[in-house]
Write a protein that holds these residues in place. Structure first.
Motif, PDB file in Angstrom:
ATOM      1  N   GLN A   1       0.833  -1.204   0.000  1.00 33.41           N
ATOM      2  CA  GLN A   1       0.000   0.000   0.000  1.00 33.41           C
ATOM      3  C   GLN A   1       0.870   1.256   0.000  1.00 33.41           C
TER       4      GLN A   1
ATOM      5  N   LEU B   1      -7.091   6.137 -12.352  1.00 34.06           N
ATOM      6  CA  LEU B   1      -7.828   5.105 -11.619  1.00 34.06           C
ATOM      7  C   LEU B   1      -7.579   3.712 -12.208  1.00 34.06           C
ATOM      8  N   GLU B   2      -7.558   3.626 -13.536  1.00 36.00           N
ATOM      9  CA  GLU B   2      -7.290   2.332 -14.176  1.00 36.00           C
ATOM     10  C   GLU B   2      -5.883   1.837 -13.841  1.00 36.00           C
TER      11      GLU B   2
ATOM     12  N   ASN C   1      -5.758   0.840 -10.137  1.00 37.10           N
ATOM     13  CA  ASN C   1      -6.417  -0.455  -9.908  1.00 37.10           C
ATOM     14  C   ASN C   1      -5.583  -1.619 -10.432  1.00 37.10           C
ATOM     15  N   GLN C   2      -4.983  -1.441 -11.593  1.00 35.04           N
ATOM     16  CA  GLN C   2      -4.141  -2.505 -12.146  1.00 35.04           C
ATOM     17  C   GLN C   2      -2.943  -2.787 -11.238  1.00 35.04           C
TER      18      GLN C   2
ATOM     19  N   LYS D   1      -2.656  -2.027  -8.075  1.00 32.70           N
ATOM     20  CA  LYS D   1      -3.152  -2.532  -6.791  1.00 32.70           C
ATOM     21  C   LYS D   1      -3.416  -4.032  -6.897  1.00 32.70           C
ATOM     22  N   ASN D   2      -4.042  -4.445  -7.990  1.00 34.54           N
ATOM     23  CA  ASN D   2      -4.291  -5.875  -8.198  1.00 34.54           C
ATOM     24  C   ASN D   2      -2.985  -6.657  -8.287  1.00 34.54           C
TER      25      ASN D   2
END
Length: 168
Positions: free
Chosen positions: A47, A109-110, A113-114, A116-117
């Motif tokens: 994180q 954001l994309e 998110n990528q 983060k995944n």
């Protein structure tokens, strides 16, 4: 979720019957995956890494949004006194800037998110290895991750977090 629970219960019942033992002789463990992803050091590090990686883009985007809002407010105040052609031109420019801002926000954001995944999947993979080690070393019959209720007697989440924090 109900299907998952049903499958888990069926698997536990089948295991019990196959082993020919009572349910009290089974060694069952439960891991709260959400808690592992919230409290384990590798998850916290992931994180922090993501926050550092995206901080500059988030700051730039926030600044662009503030400038755009300021320009829109300025146009609103000046609109009654502006010639029609100038007002139309500025509205068009602001609409273009807003589209650019929205596109950059979606891209951020994309990307976030990528990433983060990717980071979380690495943590989940490490957690699953730790769970498997605990399973084998402590001779569990079954370790569950998704349940509705689990008592503290079967909850091994702390062991998993401690092992991840220790780097095992």
């Amino acid at each position: 979720m109900i299907k998952s629970l049903s499958k888990t219960l069926v698997a536990a019942a089948a295991l019990t019957l196959a082993m020919g033992v009572s349910a009290q002789e089974l060694k069952i463990g439960y891991v709260n995956s959400e808690r592992v992803l919230r409290e384990a050091a590798p998850a916290k590090a992931a994180q922090a890494k993501l926050e550092a990686e995206f901080k500059k883009r988030e700051t730039e985007l926030a600044d662009q949004g503030n400038r755009l809002r300021g320009a829109m407010e300025k146009l609103e105040k000046e609109a009654p006194t502006l010639p029609e052609s100038e007002r139309t031109r500025r509205q068009r420019d602001l609409a273009d800037q807003d589209r650019d801002f929205q596109r950059k926000r979606r891209e951020l954001l994309e990307d976030l998110n990528q990433r983060k995944n990717e980071e979380l999947s690495a943590v989940v993979e490490r957690a699953n290895k730790v769970i498997k080690q605990i399973f084998e070393q402590e001779k569990y019959d079954i370790i569950l991750q998704e349940v509705i209720f689990a008592g503290p007697r079967v909850d091994i989440t702390k062991k998993v977090i401690d092992a991840l924090n220790a780097g095992k």
